[in-house]
Design a protein around this motif. Structure first.
Motif, PDB file in Angstrom:
ATOM      1  N   TYR A 223       9.787  16.740 -33.228  1.00  0.00           N
ATOM      2  CA  TYR A 223      10.392  17.975 -32.371  1.00  0.00           C
ATOM      3  C   TYR A 223       9.994  19.028 -33.147  1.00  0.00           C
ATOM      4  N   ALA A 224       9.418  20.028 -32.166  1.00  0.00           N
ATOM      5  CA  ALA A 224       9.476  21.614 -32.775  1.00  0.00           C
ATOM      6  C   ALA A 224       9.614  22.595 -31.899  1.00  0.00           C
ATOM      7  N   ARG A 225      10.099  23.761 -32.128  1.00  0.00           N
ATOM      8  CA  ARG A 225      10.456  24.902 -31.640  1.00  0.00           C
ATOM      9  C   ARG A 225      10.078  26.191 -32.112  1.00  0.00           C
ATOM     10  N   THR A 226       9.619  27.206 -31.355  1.00  0.00           N
ATOM     11  CA  THR A 226       9.171  28.515 -31.797  1.00  0.00           C
ATOM     12  C   THR A 226      10.316  29.471 -31.870  1.00  0.00           C
ATOM     13  N   GLN A 227      10.057  30.477 -32.545  1.00  0.00           N
ATOM     14  CA  GLN A 227      11.020  31.793 -32.661  1.00  0.00           C
ATOM     15  C   GLN A 227      11.437  32.151 -31.077  1.00  0.00           C
ATOM     16  N   ASP A 228      10.640  32.353 -30.198  1.00  0.00           N
ATOM     17  CA  ASP A 228      10.867  32.682 -28.979  1.00  0.00           C
ATOM     18  C   ASP A 228      11.119  31.670 -27.917  1.00  0.00           C
ATOM     19  N   GLY A 229      11.542  30.592 -28.308  1.00  0.00           N
ATOM     20  CA  GLY A 229      12.208  29.537 -27.505  1.00  0.00           C
ATOM     21  C   GLY A 229      11.169  28.570 -26.847  1.00  0.00           C
ATOM     22  N   PHE A 230       9.788  28.462 -27.143  1.00  0.00           N
ATOM     23  CA  PHE A 230       9.058  27.191 -26.694  1.00  0.00           C
ATOM     24  C   PHE A 230       9.437  26.067 -27.533  1.00  0.00           C
ATOM     25  N   SER A 231       9.544  24.957 -26.907  1.00  0.00           N
ATOM     26  CA  SER A 231       9.525  23.691 -27.576  1.00  0.00           C
ATOM     27  C   SER A 231       8.723  22.653 -27.407  1.00  0.00           C
ATOM     28  N   VAL A 232       8.424  21.755 -28.207  1.00  0.00           N
ATOM     29  CA  VAL A 232       7.450  20.746 -27.884  1.00  0.00           C
ATOM     30  C   VAL A 232       8.215  19.449 -28.446  1.00  0.00           C
TER      31      VAL A 232
END
Length: 87
Positions: free
Chosen positions: A14-23
């Motif tokens: 699981y991964a998430r960017t600072q601006d709220g996108f996640s994979v």
């Protein structure tokens, strides 16, 4: 990375960017891979129905898309099983 599941049978990452996108990538039963992408909130808009019908064949008594261990002339890549190849 927000989490990693090192399970032998059902691993996931699981991964998430600072601006709220996640994979999310998870491996499920019989080798099925599940890939999910989420986006931050956006302005809601209407989504129209599809204007064309699906072109993939339907398999009677089965899921719409066959499991990885089932050879399909439509979904499978590579040599056919008759030639000794794997799908």
């Amino acid at each position: 990375m927000t989490a990693i599941n090192n399970d032998v049978d059902f691993p996931a990452i699981y991964a998430r960017t600072q601006d709220g996108f996640s994979v999310r990538l998870r491996i499920g039963g019989k080798g099925q891979a599940f890939f999910q992408v989420d986006t931050p909130c956006v302005q809601e808009s209407e989504v129209l129905d599809s204007t064309s019908q699906a072109t993939a064949p339907l398999y009677e008594g089965m899921e719409l898309i066959p499991r990885p261990n089932i050879r399909s002339d439509f979904w499978s890549a590579g040599a056919s099983e008759e030639a000794g190849g794997r799908s």
